[in-house]
Motif scaffolding. Structure first.
Motif, PDB file in Angstrom:
ATOM      1  N   SER A 354       0.646  -0.831   0.216  1.00 57.82           N
ATOM      2  CA  SER A 354       0.025   0.239  -0.098  1.00 57.82           C
ATOM      3  C   SER A 354       0.698   1.549   0.281  1.00 57.82           C
ATOM      4  CB  SER A 354      -0.632  -0.162   1.348  1.00 57.82           C
ATOM      5  OG  SER A 354      -2.047   1.372   1.258  1.00 57.82           O
ATOM      6  N   ALA A 357       2.562   1.388  -3.524  1.00 60.61           N
ATOM      7  CA  ALA A 357       1.471   1.358  -4.586  1.00 60.61           C
ATOM      8  C   ALA A 357       1.101   2.996  -4.469  1.00 60.61           C
ATOM      9  CB  ALA A 357       0.788   0.912  -4.518  1.00 60.61           C
ATOM     10  N   GLN A 358       1.192   3.780  -3.173  1.00 55.97           N
ATOM     11  CA  GLN A 358       0.228   5.130  -2.991  1.00 55.97           C
ATOM     12  C   GLN A 358       1.574   6.104  -2.796  1.00 55.97           C
ATOM     13  OE1 GLN A 358      -3.403   5.415  -1.066  1.00 55.97           O
ATOM     14  NE2 GLN A 358      -3.581   3.229  -0.328  1.00 55.97           N
ATOM     15  N   THR A 476      -0.066  -0.771  -8.173  1.00 51.49           N
ATOM     16  CA  THR A 476       0.378   0.022  -8.390  1.00 51.49           C
ATOM     17  C   THR A 476      -0.567   0.486 -10.062  1.00 51.49           C
ATOM     18  OG1 THR A 476       2.937   1.019  -7.145  1.00 51.49           O
ATOM     19  CG2 THR A 476       2.303   2.098  -8.725  1.00 51.49           C
ATOM     20  N   GLY A 480      -2.701   2.158  -7.553  1.00 48.07           N
ATOM     21  CA  GLY A 480      -2.535   2.764  -6.751  1.00 48.07           C
ATOM     22  C   GLY A 480      -2.525   3.781  -7.941  1.00 48.07           C
ATOM     23  N   THR A 481      -0.971   4.986  -7.591  1.00 49.33           N
ATOM     24  CA  THR A 481      -0.918   6.021  -8.838  1.00 49.33           C
ATOM     25  C   THR A 481      -1.208   6.078  -9.714  1.00 49.33           C
ATOM     26  OG1 THR A 481       1.163   5.867  -8.033  1.00 49.33           O
ATOM     27  CG2 THR A 481       0.085   7.335  -6.334  1.00 49.33           C
ATOM     28  N   LYS A 483      -2.618   4.105 -12.070  1.00 52.06           N
ATOM     29  CA  LYS A 483      -3.746   3.876 -12.233  1.00 52.06           C
ATOM     30  C   LYS A 483      -4.278   4.072 -13.905  1.00 52.06           C
ATOM     31  CE  LYS A 483      -8.852   2.322 -11.494  1.00 52.06           C
ATOM     32  NZ  LYS A 483      -9.631   2.169  -9.571  1.00 52.06           N
ATOM     33  N   LYS A 496       5.250   2.280 -11.337  1.00 53.93           N
ATOM     34  CA  LYS A 496       5.433   2.966 -10.453  1.00 53.93           C
ATOM     35  C   LYS A 496       6.063   4.927 -10.667  1.00 53.93           C
ATOM     36  CE  LYS A 496       6.383   4.330  -6.242  1.00 53.93           C
ATOM     37  NZ  LYS A 496       5.377   5.658  -6.158  1.00 53.93           N
TER      38      LYS A 496
END
Length: 547
Positions: A354, A357-358, A476, A480-481, A483, A496
């Motif tokens: 988490s 991914a964030q 991710t 995540g960021t 997407k 990433k």
């Protein structure tokens, strides 16, 4: 121009026409000799009063016309005398005819924008009975002489040709290197006209491999590089040499997508690499005809560096993809405070995946002390990811760097800031290594062509660590960021994001790296902001095309 040149003016167009003996005996502009516009290089004025202030519209028009007319006439001395640097301007203007062998030119000025005057040049280049037309556009700027107060052309080599830089010169003759026909992995011919970002690369391939590939020389006009080890740039081909075939690892389809993608943003670069082999599939930059930032840049990569950091932490047993880690909004490390974007935090039960991914900075910073080695990140980057091993890609490229550091500087490196530097090629390779667990040195030209030895990393990641990295990057890309950027990419995919703060720059550089099946790509956009917003779409476009 050479002897036998006559000048005419028709509708504001300066024309140089070959014919007769000697130059035309008249000035292009009436009263040019005593108009008061020129007056020579910026030396001290004899008049008691020196005019100051911005140049006027009339001064801009008169000075630019006088300079272009003298240039068109072939009178280098008069043209140079209308600049603020006669010493540099005169030999360059003489070389336009004597070295570049321009025998005819029509120069058409356009409307001035402020003190800048654009113009087009339609020239003819002739060498040993071979002739070819040559067209391009450039511009000049009129300034006021610092000591004379007279309006003068601000001399730059680009006045002669837009690609000409300080210390460089134009020349026409037999080419210095044999011609080549570079082809992609499927045999498709690669040209700078179709793939502008490859211009400098193709010139370098020609210099390095033309003779080895069995090509012959032609007759060309080129720019002599200011650097003795630099690559001359071909501007015009009068007679083609027999090209030698040079294979590359590039993929025409992926290259075309990369060329289109980088046009969305100024200061954008993207590279694609095949993880299983290290073969470079695409390289593109915007601007296309300048510095090859994609392969030679060196900038902080932001949170894309967390791929290397995550590998280090997992290998040391300090974190795992499914174990919880702390992600507070900020953390203090040896006197330096680090925080997350907009000071967000995550629940203490959230996993390392988490935080990855964030893009939680503090989760990574909090684990540094446990490594018990400030130099651990640099060792991981070198020993596993091959960073800093002097890659031999087949063309000029710059390796990433993670210099030894301590305290807050070392902590900043863990999140891709501070003294760590990378380029799009380096980060595409990092992603490729994470994808397979083994570093394959990136190559653009097969080593079989010249027998160069490729470097290898000291060790590979274990299948367990490799699997965790892939799963974290998949997260991710899926929620995540990354997407939004990766939503259009098919196959087994991961990503990433990264945003790198630069001193004195209002907006962060945008970084993004990702994979789809057996293709990895990375991009950077200068002042692009969040990684998913600018760099992300570039990577996605190349991944879609290259599958």
């Amino acid at each position: 121009m050479r002897s036998g040149v006559k000048v005419a003016v028709v509708g504001g167009v300066f024309a140089v026409v070959v014919g007769g003996v000697g130059y035309g005996a008249y000035n292009v502009l009436d009263g040019l000799g005593d108009s008061g516009v020129g007056g020579g290089t910026d030396t001290k004025a004899t008049s008691a009063e020196v005019k100051t202030g911005p140049v006027t519209k009339d001064e801009i028009a008169e000075t630019s016309k006088a300079f272009l007319a003298a240039w068109a006439k072939g009178d280098a001395a008069v043209a140079a005398d209308l600049t603020n640097n006669k010493g540099d301007a005169e030999p360059a203007l003489i070389g336009y005819s004597d070295s570049a062998h321009v025998t005819k030119a029509v120069i058409t000025p356009g409307p001035a924008t402020g003190s800048k005057v654009p113009y087009t040049v339609k020239a003819t280049v002739s060498y040993e009975g071979k002739t070819k037309p040559w067209s391009y556009a450039s511009e000049l700027t009129v300034v006021r002489g610092l000591t004379t107060g007279r309006p003068l052309v601000d001399w730059l080599p680009s006045v002669i040709h837009p690609d000409l830089a300080k210390g460089e010169s134009l020349e026409t003759g037999e080419s210095q290197t044999a011609s080549i026909e570079a082809v992609d992995r499927n045999g498709n011919v690669l040209t700078k006209e179709k793939y502008p970002s490859l211009g400098g690369i193709l010139d370098e391939l020609r210099k390095r491999y033309g003779a080895k590939a069995g090509g012959t020389v032609g007759i060309e006009t080129w720019i002599n590089s200011a650097n003795a080890d630099g690559v001359d740039k071909t501007l015009l081909t009068l007679v083609k040499g027999k090209p030698g075939r040079v294979p590359t690892t590039l993929d025409a389809k992926a290259q075309a997508a990369a060329e289109t993608a980088v046009k969305q943003f100024s200061g954008a670069s993207v590279v694609a690499v095949k993880p299983s082999t290290g073969e470079i599939r695409a390289v593109a930059n915007n601007p296309a005809n300048g510095f090859n930032a994609a392969m030679q840049g060196a900038q902080a990569p932001g949170s894309t560096m967390k791929i290397v950091t995550a590998a280090l932490l997992i290998e040391k047993g300090l974190a795992s993809a499914n174990s919880p880690v702390e992600c507070p909004k900020e953390v203090l490390y040896q006197g330096t405070t680090f925080h997350n974007l907009k000071y967000f935090s995550l629940p203490p039960t959230d996993t390392f995946t988490s935080s990855f991914a964030q893009s939680c900075n503090t989760a990574f910073i909090k684990l540094i002390d446990d490594t018990k080695d400030d130099a651990a990140l640099g060792k991981e980057a070198r020993d596993v990811f091959g960073i800093g091993l002097e890659w031999k890609t087949g063309v000029t490229s710059v390796d990433g760097s993670v210099p030894e550091a301590t305290g807050g500087v070392a902590a900043a490196q863990y999140i891709g800031q501070g003294t760590v530097t990378m380029n799009a090629l380096n980060m595409a390779s990092v992603t490729a290594t994470a994808r397979t667990g083994t570093f394959h040195q990136p190559v653009l030209v097969p080593s079989s062509l010249d027998g160069r030895r490729l470097v290898t990393a000291s060790r590979s990641l274990s299948p367990n660590v490799t699997g965790q990295l892939n799963n974290m990057m998949r997260a991710t890309a899926s929620w995540g960021t990354g997407k939004a950027a990766m939503s259009s990419v098919l196959g087994d995919k991961g990503a990433k994001t990264g945003s790198a703060e630069v001193d004195g720059q209002g907006k962060s550089n945008s970084w993004f790296t990702g994979f789809s099946d057996d293709l990895a790509a990375a991009a950077v956009v200068q002042s692009g902001g969040h990684g998913g917003d600018a760099a992300g779409p570039l990577v996605a476009a190349v991944l879609r095309a290259g599958r």
